[in-house]
Scaffold this motif. Structure first.
Motif, PDB file in Angstrom:
ATOM      1  N   THR A 245       4.247  -5.428  11.381  1.00  8.84           N
ATOM      2  CA  THR A 245       4.900  -5.397  10.072  1.00  8.84           C
ATOM      3  C   THR A 245       5.398  -3.996   9.800  1.00  8.84           C
ATOM      4  N   ARG A 246       6.408  -3.915   8.960  1.00  5.33           N
ATOM      5  CA  ARG A 246       6.888  -2.598   8.555  1.00  5.33           C
ATOM      6  C   ARG A 246       7.250  -2.631   7.078  1.00  5.33           C
ATOM      7  N   GLN A 248       9.283  -1.818   3.485  1.00  8.70           N
ATOM      8  CA  GLN A 248      10.685  -1.744   3.083  1.00  8.70           C
ATOM      9  C   GLN A 248      11.150  -0.289   3.165  1.00  8.70           C
ATOM     10  N   GLY A 249      12.279  -0.073   3.800  1.00 11.70           N
ATOM     11  CA  GLY A 249      12.737   1.278   4.091  1.00 11.70           C
ATOM     12  C   GLY A 249      13.013   2.129   2.867  1.00 11.70           C
ATOM     13  N   TRP A 250      13.423   1.522   1.756  1.00  9.18           N
ATOM     14  CA  TRP A 250      13.836   2.322   0.602  1.00  9.18           C
ATOM     15  C   TRP A 250      12.661   3.002  -0.081  1.00  9.18           C
ATOM     16  N   LEU A 251      11.436   2.578   0.214  1.00  7.51           N
ATOM     17  CA  LEU A 251      10.275   3.228  -0.386  1.00  7.51           C
ATOM     18  C   LEU A 251      10.186   4.703   0.011  1.00  7.51           C
ATOM     19  N   ALA A 252      10.717   5.023   1.189  1.00  7.81           N
ATOM     20  CA  ALA A 252      10.645   6.410   1.666  1.00  7.81           C
ATOM     21  C   ALA A 252      11.415   7.364   0.767  1.00  7.81           C
ATOM     22  N   GLY A 253      12.385   6.845   0.025  1.00  5.61           N
ATOM     23  CA  GLY A 253      13.184   7.705  -0.843  1.00  5.61           C
ATOM     24  C   GLY A 253      12.692   7.795  -2.267  1.00  5.61           C
ATOM     25  N   ASP A 260       1.716   5.455   6.080  1.00  2.00           N
ATOM     26  CA  ASP A 260       2.444   4.675   7.089  1.00  2.00           C
ATOM     27  C   ASP A 260       3.602   3.894   6.465  1.00  2.00           C
ATOM     28  N   GLY A 261       4.178   4.454   5.410  1.00  2.00           N
ATOM     29  CA  GLY A 261       5.322   3.819   4.768  1.00  2.00           C
ATOM     30  C   GLY A 261       4.986   2.902   3.615  1.00  2.00           C
ATOM     31  N   PHE A 262       3.690   2.630   3.392  1.00  4.10           N
ATOM     32  CA  PHE A 262       3.261   1.750   2.300  1.00  4.10           C
ATOM     33  C   PHE A 262       2.777   2.590   1.122  1.00  4.10           C
ATOM     34  N   VAL A 263       2.991   2.086  -0.094  1.00  2.00           N
ATOM     35  CA  VAL A 263       2.663   2.848  -1.296  1.00  2.00           C
ATOM     36  C   VAL A 263       1.144   3.012  -1.405  1.00  2.00           C
ATOM     37  N   THR A 264       0.696   4.243  -1.472  1.00  2.00           N
ATOM     38  CA  THR A 264      -0.729   4.523  -1.565  1.00  2.00           C
ATOM     39  C   THR A 264      -1.188   4.328  -3.004  1.00  2.00           C
ATOM     40  N   VAL A 265      -2.164   3.435  -3.196  1.00  2.00           N
ATOM     41  CA  VAL A 265      -2.669   3.160  -4.539  1.00  2.00           C
ATOM     42  C   VAL A 265      -4.168   3.443  -4.592  1.00  2.00           C
ATOM     43  N   HIS A 285      -0.947   0.236   0.094  1.00  2.00           N
ATOM     44  CA  HIS A 285      -2.088   0.675   0.915  1.00  2.00           C
ATOM     45  C   HIS A 285      -3.238   1.007  -0.023  1.00  2.00           C
ATOM     46  N   LEU A 286      -4.354   0.297   0.133  1.00  2.00           N
ATOM     47  CA  LEU A 286      -5.520   0.524  -0.711  1.00  2.00           C
ATOM     48  C   LEU A 286      -6.273   1.745  -0.190  1.00  2.00           C
ATOM     49  N   SER A 287      -6.067   2.879  -0.840  1.00  2.00           N
ATOM     50  CA  SER A 287      -6.654   4.122  -0.337  1.00  2.00           C
ATOM     51  C   SER A 287      -8.176   4.103  -0.413  1.00  2.00           C
ATOM     52  N   HIS A 288      -8.721   3.388  -1.382  1.00  2.00           N
ATOM     53  CA  HIS A 288     -10.169   3.369  -1.568  1.00  2.00           C
ATOM     54  C   HIS A 288     -10.867   2.354  -0.671  1.00  2.00           C
ATOM     55  N   ALA A 289     -10.096   1.404  -0.136  1.00  2.00           N
ATOM     56  CA  ALA A 289     -10.699   0.346   0.690  1.00  2.00           C
ATOM     57  C   ALA A 289      -9.615  -0.274   1.560  1.00  2.00           C
ATOM     58  N   PRO A 290      -9.145   0.423   2.592  1.00  2.00           N
ATOM     59  CA  PRO A 290      -8.067  -0.111   3.426  1.00  2.00           C
ATOM     60  C   PRO A 290      -8.390  -1.491   3.976  1.00  2.00           C
ATOM     61  N   ARG A 291      -7.394  -2.378   3.919  1.00  2.00           N
ATOM     62  CA  ARG A 291      -7.553  -3.739   4.401  1.00  2.00           C
ATOM     63  C   ARG A 291      -6.308  -4.157   5.173  1.00  2.00           C
ATOM     64  N   PRO A 292      -6.430  -5.161   6.051  1.00  2.00           N
ATOM     65  CA  PRO A 292      -5.240  -5.672   6.739  1.00  2.00           C
ATOM     66  C   PRO A 292      -4.305  -6.362   5.759  1.00  2.00           C
TER      67      PRO A 292
END
Length: 373
Positions: A245-246, A248-253, A260-265, A285-292
């Motif tokens: 999976t990857r 959405q590209g526009w998040l980088a801007g 890894d490109g996912f919004v860190t919450v 991306h769940l910073s406190h509890a990373p999950r698949p």
């Protein structure tokens, strides 16, 4: 003026938030949903749709009807940027949408932009709505003889295996002689699945004659099929991308902190770098509890997100989302049969599929009976 909450994307979490707001409206709140499609596909029923067990409408959430029931405005368009300083969402072909609080639930993509020929000759399994429409067309063409019943699925994780088995079942039922190839760069398939379920699925792949190719490197995709580094061509009228999976590209801007490109919450599902932005589902991306990346977490996030969105607009304390460490996976096997991945034991059968079917239908039923829609 009342505060403006903007939900960007009609993913599972946002759909459940809107469903809750339809029952318990939040007074003094302006609500907008942005999504490029009027309907969203439910991932849990996608393999069953591919196999022919469900109609397309049975796995679709009517976002327009849902938004109306929740008192929200639906803007049809694809978000492509976030001006956090001005608090504006940029939407293709639309004027910028102002927000006080924004929440992202835009999912992920499974295309392979670095693979030559993929964009022209293959279809990614995600986004789901586009894939479902493409599969519907192909299945009809294959059944009528206008397309050869040859499919190559790139990626032998759970998604790829489910789609390969489902496609084989659908085409065989239509009287075709399907030729399905399942390709993976790794030497071992279903790496995130316990040995019992893995054995059940691997045996099913072999029994149905699906050509499993592991340790392969793909050079390019052509109209005739998949070309490997060795020069061998695997013929395919339809190539499906289900490998990884990857984001959405526009998040980088956006300037948001990404992992890894996912919004860190954080534990409240709020972006760690902006208190006015939340993110849920596969794009977070769940910073406190990373999950698949799995739909079960998106579903469990919904009540916490609803309460926290209202809390931040009303000045109340926010709640924490604590994802479970483990979860049950019910994996479709093409026909009305499924495997359960929870214990090391091999648990499979038609009764497992009926169990999964009840869960999925119950999930979708809540979007069919809407107050005031």
């Amino acid at each position: 003026m009342n505060p403006h909450l903007v939900l960007i994307g009609g993913g599972h979490t946002h759909a459940l938030v809107l469903r809750a707001l339809a029952d318990r409206p939040a007074t003094g709140l302006r609500l907008t949903l942005i999504d490029p499609e009027p309907r969203a596909a439910y991932s849990g029923m996608l393999p069953g749709f591919v196999a022919g067990h469900y109609r397309l409408d049975q796995l679709q959430i009517d976002l327009a009807r849902l938004a109306r029931a929740a008192g929200a405005r639906l803007i049809r368009g694809r978000a492509e940027g976030l001006d956090r300083a001005a608090r504006r969402v940029h939407v293709a072909g639309q004027a910028p949408i102002p927000y006080d609080i924004a929440s992202l639930d835009i999912g992920i993509a499974s295309d392979l932009p670095g693979l030559p020929g993929f964009a022209a000759h293959a279809v990614p399994a995600k986004p789901l709505t586009a894939f479902a429409a493409r599969w519907q067309t192909f299945a009809t063409e294959a059944a009528s003889g206008r397309a050869g019943p040859r499919i190559a699925v790139i990626g032998a994780g759970v998604a790829g295996v489910e789609l390969a088995l489902a496609a084989q079942h659908r085409l065989a039922r239509a009287g075709c002689a399907p030729e399905i190839a399942l390709l993976d760069a790794g030497r071992e398939i279903l790496r995130d699945v316990r040995k019992g379920a893995r054995a059940a699925l691997t045996d099913r792949i072999a029994r149905l004659g699906i050509a499993l190719r592991t340790g392969v490197r793909i050079a390019r995709i052509e109209a005739a099929g998949v070309v490997l580094d060795s020069g061998e061509t695997i013929p395919a009228a339809l190539v499906i991308g289900a490998a990884g999976t990857r984001p959405q590209g526009w998040l980088a801007g956006t300037g948001l902190h990404l992992t890894d490109g996912f919004v860190t919450v954080d534990e409240t599902l709020r972006a760690v770098s902006d208190p006015a932005v939340f993110a849920v589902g596969d794009c977070a991306h769940l910073s406190h509890a990373p999950r698949p990346k799995a739909g079960v977490f998106a579903v469990r996030e919904a009540p916490v997100l609803r309460e926290n969105l209202i809390a931040v607009l009303t000045g109340r304390p926010l709640s924490a989302y604590r994802p479970q460490k483990d979860y049950l996976k019910l994996i479709s096997m093409g026909e009305k049969r499924a495997a359960a991945d929870r214990l090391p034991l091999r648990i499979e059968g038609r009764w497992v599929w009926r169990w999964k079917d009840r869960i999925d239908r119950r999930f979708m039923a809540q979007f069919h009976d809407l107050p005031g829609a």
